[in-house]
Every structure is written in C-alpha cells, then in structure tokens.
Write an enzyme that holds these catalytic residues in place. Structure first.
Site, short mmCIF file in Angstrom:
data_model
loop_
_atom_site.label_atom_id
_atom_site.label_comp_id
_atom_site.label_asym_id
_atom_site.label_seq_id
_atom_site.Cartn_x
_atom_site.Cartn_y
_atom_site.Cartn_z
N SER A 1 0.83 -1.16 0.15
CA SER A 1 0.24 -0.63 -0.32
C SER A 1 0.87 1.57 -0.15
CB SER A 1 -1.13 -0.22 1.15
OG SER A 1 -2.06 0.91 1.12
N HIS A 2 1.01 1.69 1.14
CA HIS A 2 1.51 3.42 1.05
C HIS A 2 2.36 3.04 1.87
CE1 HIS A 2 -1.07 2.46 4.68
NE2 HIS A 2 -0.32 2.64 5.35
N ASP B 1 -0.98 1.45 -4.03
CA ASP B 1 -2.14 0.05 -4.81
C ASP B 1 -3.00 1.25 -5.02
OD1 ASP B 1 -2.62 0.25 -2.16
OD2 ASP B 1 -3.64 -1.26 -2.09
N ASP C 1 -2.31 6.61 -2.97
CA ASP C 1 -1.16 5.78 -3.13
C ASP C 1 -0.68 4.54 -3.61
OD1 ASP C 1 -3.49 4.08 -2.60
OD2 ASP C 1 -2.42 3.15 -0.40
N LYS D 1 -11.79 -0.38 -1.16
CA LYS D 1 -11.56 1.19 -1.46
C LYS D 1 -11.08 1.49 -2.82
CE LYS D 1 -7.49 2.01 2.01
NZ LYS D 1 -7.24 0.82 3.39
N ASP E 1 -5.78 2.56 -3.46
CA ASP E 1 -6.71 2.22 -3.20
C ASP E 1 -7.26 3.66 -1.53
OD1 ASP E 1 -5.12 1.59 -0.92
OD2 ASP E 1 -6.43 -0.24 -0.42
N ARG E 2 -5.49 4.21 -1.99
CA ARG E 2 -6.05 5.41 -1.15
C ARG E 2 -6.80 6.81 -1.59
NH1 ARG E 2 -2.44 5.16 4.99
NH2 ARG E 2 -3.59 3.05 5.83
C1 G1P Z 1 -4.22 1.43 8.17
C2 G1P Z 1 -5.92 1.69 8.31
C3 G1P Z 1 -6.66 1.44 8.04
C4 G1P Z 1 -6.52 1.12 6.48
C5 G1P Z 1 -5.05 -0.29 6.55
C6 G1P Z 1 -4.69 -0.68 4.67
O1 G1P Z 1 -4.12 0.55 9.14
O2 G1P Z 1 -5.46 2.97 10.04
O3 G1P Z 1 -7.95 2.32 7.96
O4 G1P Z 1 -7.77 -0.15 5.87
O5 G1P Z 1 -4.13 0.66 6.82
O6 G1P Z 1 -5.06 0.74 4.68
P1 G1P Z 1 -3.39 0.14 11.02
O7 G1P Z 1 -1.92 0.18 10.49
O8 G1P Z 1 -4.32 0.79 11.27
O9 G1P Z 1 -3.65 -1.46 10.77
ZN ZN Z 2 -3.15 1.44 -0.24
#
Ligand code: G1P
Ligand code: ZN
Length: 544
Positions: A113-114, A280, A278, A377, A282-283
């Site tokens: 992801s990010h 991938d 981000d 998302k 989704d954000r």
């Molecule tokens: C974090 C975010 C959560 C999101 C997830 C994946 O998870 O808080 O809302 O779904 O990334 O993008 P966390 O690191 O808090 O467990």
């Molecule tokens: Zn992501």
C-alpha cells in the site's frame, strides 16, 4: 510440465494483518518465504484446482519476481487460468473490479500500500476472494494456521513469462493471460459517473486541477480517465510513471508525504482541486484551493450528495465507517433515514455488508472511501466523486465542505501516529489503559464526563463473526472521543495511533484549526497513556 514438490520449513510470522501480509522486502526475498505463503493460501482455500484467479501489484521493488513465483505455483497447483496485469501492474480497486467482472475465484494483490518501496522498503501480499474483497478473518486465520504447519509446496520449472505485452501463454494446463486492467476499470467508472458532466468541468479554461499518482499504480489509470476520456490537460497529472521505489517517496497521500502537491494546492494562486492516491490506488486525499478535506468528512459529504452522482441516483442502502473514523457519516445516515454500521479498522469488514446489499457507501479515516461498485476502497472513484460534486453543485471544494458543516455540524478530527516505537513499550501502553477501562467508565477526566470506556468489538450482523480487541475507546458525554489502537500494517517496531474527535455545532467556532479545537482531548490522552513520557517522543511522527 513436471510438478516439483519442494520441502520447506514453516515460518512463524505469516499471520496477515489489517491488510494482508506485509514485511520488509528482504524478508520476502528469503528462500521459500513467498512460496510458503502462497501455498498456505491455496491450502486454506481447500485446493485451487480448476480455479481462475488474477494477480498483479503496485509495481514496487520485487513485484516482478514475486509474480513469476506465483504463476509457477499456480500452474503446479492446478489453477486453470491466471490473469496478470500488464507489466505486472494492477491497482487494488481494479483487481476487485476484475474479479467481479470476469467472475474469478480470487486474486493475489502484491502491495504494501502506502509503505515505502525499494530494496530496503516494504513488500506485501494479500488474497481477495470471489466477491472481489479482501479475504475475511476466517480465511486469513486459516492461511496463518496452514502456514504454521507447512512442510512442502508445489511449483514447476519454467522460465519467466513475458509480462510487458498483452498475450496468452499456456503452461501445461494453466492459461496465463496478460491483460490491460485499465480499460475494464475505466469502463466501470464511466458506468457510475456522468463523464460529460465531469469532462465539461475539466475542460473549462478557467478550471485547473492536479492529480498526483505519487509514482505508484494509478498513473496509467489517471492518464486513461482524466486525459483520454475526460479531456483534461495532460499537465494536470503529476508523477504518473509507476516506479519500483516510488521515486524515492513515501506513496501515502496525506499532508506530510504528498508534500509537493500540498505546496501547489496551498500556494497563493492554487488550482481549484487537488488529489493524490497511494501505492496501490485504494487511498485518496482530496484538496481544494488552500483547503484540506478530512477523509472522515469526505465520505460523509459524498454520501450526503450521492443523489447528484449517476450511479447512486436511486438512493443508498446504508452507510458504514470504521470505528475510529469520525461520526460525521452517522449524521448523514440519520438524515437519510438509513443504517450506519461501525466496523473494525480494515476494509475486509465491509465485505459482508456490501454483499448482503445493506451498504452502499463506506469509508475509513485513513484516506479510504468507496462504494458497492467494488469490494475495496477506491482512490480514483473518490476523486471522481468530488469532481462530480463540484460540477453538479457548481461550487468550490471549500464551499461544499462549509455547506455540509452548516447543516450537520463539524466533527473536528485528527489522528496522531507514533511510528516505529519499541514494541514492548507500545503494547505496555495499550495493555495498561485496557486494564483501567472499567474504572474510567462513568468518571470525570479533566472537565469531561466519560460515558463509555471499552475495547471495541464487532459482531458481524451478516455472519455473526465476533472480532475483539479492535481499539480502546474513551467516549465522553459531549460525544467527543479518544481512541487508541496499535497499527496492524507496520513492518518495524510498533505504531500507536491516537484518534481525536469533537463535534462542534456552533457555526462561529467551525473554522478553528483542528489541533486547536482538539487540544483538550490531546492533553487528556497524554494524561491517560503517558505516551510521550514512556517513549521519549516529543511529538507524533505524523499528524493527519
Ligand atoms: C491502516 C489504516 C486502516 C486501513 C489499512 C490498510 O491500518 O488505519 O484504516 O484499512 O491501513 O490501508 P493500521 O495500520 O491502522 O492497522
Ligand atoms: Zn493502499
């Protein structure tokens, strides 16, 4: 094609977190590490013979090597067809779209992801099921159990498949289809949104916007949708070439890591609209001219105005937010006379509600927003929602948000992250507060009365699954909230997240800086937890 059975030893650390298995790239490079997890997944699914899946990733370092490993294991495990995103690239929402469109049995998404990429960065893998959504807890837990007992995996000897051209290959009984996911995704967006309406806005000579793909997966999607289909000037798009290290950046669309976009949007002569996505895809982060839209507000505003969007004209079935997300969405649900569900953090918890037709739009405070069009998302969907609202309402981002606050009140909101702190200290802080929850209930903290102090648990209304220990909540009589939980996505040390919310109904107090409006709660959280004292940190790593 000869199937080889390779003897392996279980790894003890393959329990998927909030969103799949995330580790340092170097961990995934260890011999058998990825193979074990993929085989454990196949085993947890009860075997995958004859199944059809998709695979692709956000283009980060190790993406291509991992894809080839998965293709070989897929062939050896009897999968019939595997669809691979062109050049190995597949955004998370596009993966969800593809599974649903082609009625696949699932998909592997390779992404952290990010989180930063590159050889020293992070890598990740998650499995999405036939509904297009992240595997629910009962499956991720099964994968973990399988991984703990794994002694062998099945693969084949085969040279790497060429992934840079659209083509179909056969490996024994396996068909490998390299396809372009961008057009499938763009078509889905065209079904939901009125492209003439949005294109009209983007082509206006006095309108300008910037979309920052952060050198991650959404670049090709943004070019297809914004420039080719909607006619926006090409220079509206920034950093649209996916790079294995995201150009050295941190592909997280927030005020800290999307600093270049933020500088443009907070300049004296700023574009009317700015957005970023981000790693991938989704954000999303939504910005106006010198204006930041809090993600909790964003989902509430999209829901409140959804009747202006083609795909939601007939009404919404229900709304949902993760527990730490502000209650702005609840007020909208009340106004619309529909349910608002409160789920644990992580998109996988929305899946059942979406599948059961009880939910149309949902979101998380962590820059995640989406609807029942997919089971993930969806960053670009959120961007298109906002452009749609601007075009339909003929209003600026700031005016749309202000109009919403005037009607519903403002939920001041902020999240403070303390990243990479010592794991023992972090767990100690949470355990200590958890032990005191009962005694806090009903008491006074500062000048505020605590009406509820608990550890959030969720009973899935669709399948009755109970998920416990999802974050400590301190809820006050004036509906302010302090929430504390440990991240389930980090890869080094522990990350503590503190969430603050305060509802303001007085229009004259609505334009304060959130950190000022929330100061009392922020101070009370330190009294409750002693984070700064115990970690030696003077401030959070990231404030959003
Ligand atoms: C974090 C975010 C959560 C999101 C997830 C994946 O998870 O808080 O809302 O779904 O990334 O993008 P966390 O690191 O808090 O467990
Ligand atoms: Zn992501």
């Amino acid at each position: 094609m000869q199937i080889k059975t390779i003897t392996t030893k279980p790894f003890a650390d393959q329990r998927p977190g909030t969103s799949g298995l995330r580790k340092k790239v170097t961990v995934f490079q260890e011999p058998h590490y990825l193979e074990n997890f993929v085989q454990a997944t196949f085993n947890a699914l009860g075997g995958v013979e004859g199944q059809q899946i998709a695979v692709g990733g956000d283009g980060r370092f190790h993406n291509l090597e991992a894809l080839q490993i998965i293709i070989r294991l897929a062939a050896a495990n009897g999968i019939k067809k595997i669809m691979v995103g062109l050049s190995g690239i597949l955004s998370t929402p596009a993966a969800s779209c593809i599974i649903r469109k082609y009625r696949l049995d699932g998909a592997f998404i390779l992404s952290a992801s990010h989180n930063p990429g590159g050889p020293e960065g992070d890598f990740g893998i998650k499995f999405n099921t036939a509904n297009g959504g992240p595997a629910p807890e009962k499956i991720t837990e099964k994968i973990y159990q399988e991984s703990l007992g794994l002694t062998s995996y099945r693969t084949i000897d085969h040279p790497d498949i060429e992934l840079d051209q659209i083509a179909v290959f056969t490996l024994g009984d396996l068909q490998v289809e390299v396809f372009d996911p961008v057009s499938d995704y763009a078509e889905l967006m065209a079904e939901i949104f009125d492209f003439d309406l949005i294109g009209g806005l983007l082509r206006k000579p006095d309108f300008s916007f910037r979309f920052d793909a952060m050198h991650a997966v959404t670049g090709p999607y943004a070019e297809e949708i914004f420039v080719k289909r909607l006619g926006a000037p090409a220079d509206s798009l920034l950093n649209c070439t996916p790079k294995a290290d995201f150009g050295g950046g941190h592909p997280d669309p927030n005020l800290k890591y999307a600093a270049k976009l933020v500088a443009v949007m907070f300049a004296a002569k700023a574009p009317a609209f700015g957005a970023a996505s981000d790693g991938d895809g989704d954000r999303n982060m939504i910005l106006g001219d010198n204006f930041f839209v809090n993600p909790s507000d964003s989902v509430a505003i999209i829901a409140a105005n959804a009747h202006l969007i083609k795909g939601y004209k007939t009404g919404l079935k229900g709304l949902a937010r993760s527990m730490p997300t502000s209650c702005a969405l609840d007020a909208v649900a009340k106004d619309l006379g529909i349910d608002c569900f409160e789920t644990p953090t992580g998109w996988k918890f929305f899946g059942n509600l979406l599948d059961a037709g009880r939910l149309s739009i949902c979101g998380e405070e962590s820059f995640g927003t989406s609807s029942d069009h997919v089971r993930e998302k969806d960053g670009l969907w959120a961007v298109l929602c906002w452009l749609n609202l601007m075009a339909a309402k003929k209003m600026s981002v700031k005016d749309i948000v202000n109009e919403h606050w005037q009607k519903f009140g403002r939920n001041f909101y902020s999240r403070h992250d303390y990243e990479e702190i010592d794991s023992e200290i972090a767990h100690g802080i949470v355990d200590n507060l958890r032990r005191r929850l009962k005694s806090l209930q009903g008491g006074i903290l500062g000048s505020l009365k605590i009406t509820r102090a608990d550890d959030f648990s969720y009973l899935d209304p669709v399948d009755g699954a109970l998920t416990q220990n999802q974050g400590l909540r301190i809820i006050f009589k004036n509906r302010s909230r302090i929430i504390i939980r440990l991240s389930g996505t980090g890869t080094s040390g522990a990350t503590l997240r503190l969430y603050f919310e305060k509802i303001e109904k007085n229009p004259r107090k609505m334009n304060q800086d959130p950190q000022t409006a929330l100061r009392q709660l922020i101070e009370l959280a330190e009294i409750l937890t002693g984070i700064k004292k115990l970690t030696g940190r003077t401030q959070p790593t990231v404030i959003t």
